[in-house]
Design a protein around this motif. Structure first.
Motif, mmCIF file in Angstrom:
data_model
loop_
_atom_site.group_PDB
_atom_site.id
_atom_site.type_symbol
_atom_site.label_atom_id
_atom_site.label_comp_id
_atom_site.label_asym_id
_atom_site.label_seq_id
_atom_site.Cartn_x
_atom_site.Cartn_y
_atom_site.Cartn_z
ATOM 1 N N ASP A 68 0.835 -1.215 0.000
ATOM 2 C CA ASP A 68 0.000 0.000 0.000
ATOM 3 C C ASP A 68 0.863 1.255 0.000
ATOM 4 O O ASP A 68 0.540 2.247 -0.667
ATOM 5 C CB ASP A 68 -0.915 0.009 1.229
ATOM 6 N N ILE A 69 1.955 1.221 0.765
ATOM 7 C CA ILE A 69 2.841 2.388 0.833
ATOM 8 C C ILE A 69 3.427 2.690 -0.540
ATOM 9 O O ILE A 69 3.437 3.832 -0.994
ATOM 10 C CB ILE A 69 3.978 2.138 1.848
ATOM 11 N N ARG A 70 3.878 1.665 -1.232
ATOM 12 C CA ARG A 70 4.455 1.873 -2.549
ATOM 13 C C ARG A 70 3.387 2.300 -3.563
ATOM 14 O O ARG A 70 3.648 3.114 -4.454
ATOM 15 C CB ARG A 70 5.179 0.613 -3.028
ATOM 16 N N ALA A 71 2.193 1.766 -3.425
ATOM 17 C CA ALA A 71 1.100 2.152 -4.327
ATOM 18 C C ALA A 71 0.750 3.630 -4.134
ATOM 19 O O ALA A 71 0.537 4.368 -5.102
ATOM 20 C CB ALA A 71 -0.123 1.278 -4.072
ATOM 21 N N ASP A 72 0.701 4.057 -2.880
ATOM 22 C CA ASP A 72 0.413 5.469 -2.597
ATOM 23 C C ASP A 72 1.523 6.367 -3.150
ATOM 24 O O ASP A 72 1.258 7.453 -3.664
ATOM 25 C CB ASP A 72 0.279 5.689 -1.088
ATOM 26 N N SER A 75 1.098 6.734 -6.832
ATOM 27 C CA SER A 75 -0.018 7.634 -7.109
ATOM 28 C C SER A 75 0.386 9.097 -6.930
ATOM 29 O O SER A 75 0.053 9.972 -7.736
ATOM 30 C CB SER A 75 -1.200 7.302 -6.194
ATOM 31 N N THR A 76 1.149 9.345 -5.861
ATOM 32 C CA THR A 76 1.636 10.706 -5.597
ATOM 33 C C THR A 76 2.589 11.149 -6.700
ATOM 34 O O THR A 76 2.561 12.306 -7.149
ATOM 35 C CB THR A 76 2.345 10.766 -4.238
ATOM 36 N N PRO A 132 6.696 7.354 2.705
ATOM 37 C CA PRO A 132 5.652 8.302 3.125
ATOM 38 C C PRO A 132 6.174 9.729 3.262
ATOM 39 O O PRO A 132 5.492 10.689 2.899
ATOM 40 C CB PRO A 132 5.176 7.732 4.469
ATOM 41 N N ALA A 135 6.797 11.094 -0.215
ATOM 42 C CA ALA A 135 5.501 11.340 -0.854
ATOM 43 C C ALA A 135 4.848 12.600 -0.298
ATOM 44 O O ALA A 135 4.218 13.369 -1.023
ATOM 45 C CB ALA A 135 4.577 10.137 -0.647
ATOM 46 N N SER A 139 3.805 15.701 -2.471
ATOM 47 C CA SER A 139 2.403 16.116 -2.441
ATOM 48 C C SER A 139 2.271 17.599 -2.125
ATOM 49 O O SER A 139 1.474 18.318 -2.743
ATOM 50 C CB SER A 139 1.638 15.283 -1.414
#
Length: 296
Positions: A68-72, A75-76, A132, A135, A139
């Motif tokens: 999930d961390i890598r997917a987020d 996305s960022t 994170p 990202a 962001s």
């Protein structure tokens, strides 16, 4: 060995727990990657190490969390790339239009966005616990650039709308001026056609174009309508009510040739030529009848 001898005491073996291994590994990754926690957002990622240690007992959940961390992060990164493209697009659009959008500075500062995006683009080699923070930096830079682009786009759209309104107003003014010119030209042409000479010229042309009557027939027509009305479109016979150049009786018969029969000599002529063609076949025949009985 004799039974009464005592065996030396064994030293207890060291046991390394999974948590200790994970903690050491996490610390080692941070040290060996050369990445620092100078950024507040990166510093905030430190608790991820504790999370990793605590999740040893649930490896499936850990894998899911890292995924999930890598997917987020991906996305960022995508959003950041889109923001970079939007920044290039708005500056190009402003330059292409050449419009004054009411802003002295029309540039977009993408330095922070480019820097943070370049870091985040290495997500395949960056430890997951640092993603994170990276990202978050990307962001924040993305939001800043996006807001700037939106502001410039709003001003550009307003400038385009103003230009379109000005062009529409200019086009409307030009159309109105042209309509006025055409109306004045038509009025002048009508005034000229409504004179006796103008009416004769119109009749000569109409007789030739519509009926093929040449100068011989027109000579008869000239004599006929000179006698009837003097080629005056306002002529009116008080005795019988005959009206206009052809002396139609009653005058409203000429409405079949046009609603403007009372004010347009050409409309009266069109009706008169049609009447002669249907009733006598030619102007000379009509003129002969008029000479014989004093009417046609």
């Amino acid at each position: 060995m004799h039974s009464d001898q005592i065996a030396p005491a064994r030293r207890p073996r060291r046991r390394f727990t999974a948590a200790a291994v994970v903690a050491g590994t996490a610390l080692g990754i941070v040290v060996t990657t050369g990445l620092t926690l100078a950024s507040p957002s990166l510093a905030a990622a430190a608790p991820m190490a504790a999370t990793a240690i605590a999740s040893v007992a649930a490896p499936d959940a850990t894998v899911h969390t890292l995924r999930d961390i890598r997917a987020d992060a991906k996305s960022t990164l995508l959003a950041a790339r889109v923001a970079e493209t939007a920044a290039d697009s708005i500056t190009a659009d402003i330059a292409a239009t050449g419009l004054d959008i009411g802003m002295t500075d029309t540039s977009v500062d993408t330095d922070d966005l480019t820097e943070t995006t370049d870091r985040l683009a290495q997500l395949d080699i960056v430890p997951a616990l640092l993603l994170p923070g990276l990202a978050a930096d990307a962001s924040a830079a993305t939001e800043k650039v996006t807001a700037r682009v939106a502001d410039l786009r709003e001003h550009l759209d307003a400038a385009k709308a103003q230009k379109a309104a000005e062009e529409a107003a200019a086009a409307a003014a030009a159309a109105a001026a042209e309509a006025q010119r055409q109306a004045e030209a038509a009025a002048a042409a009508l005034a000229a056609a409504n004179t006796p000479d103008g009416a004769k010229a119109t009749a000569r042309q109409m007789a030739a174009d519509r009926y093929g009557w040449g100068d011989g027939q027109f000579s008869c027509l000239l004599s006929l309508w000179t006698k009837e009305s003097g080629w005056n479109y306002q002529a009116y016979n008080n005795n019988g009510g005959a009206t206009g150049i052809p002396q139609a009786l009653p005058g409203n018969k000429m409405a079949s040739a046009g609603a403007d029969w009372q004010t347009n000599a050409a409309t009266q002529i069109a009706w008169g030529l049609d009447y002669i063609s249907r009733s006598y076949g030619s102007p000379c025949a009509a003129w002969g009848h008029s000479q014989a009985v004093n009417w046609y």
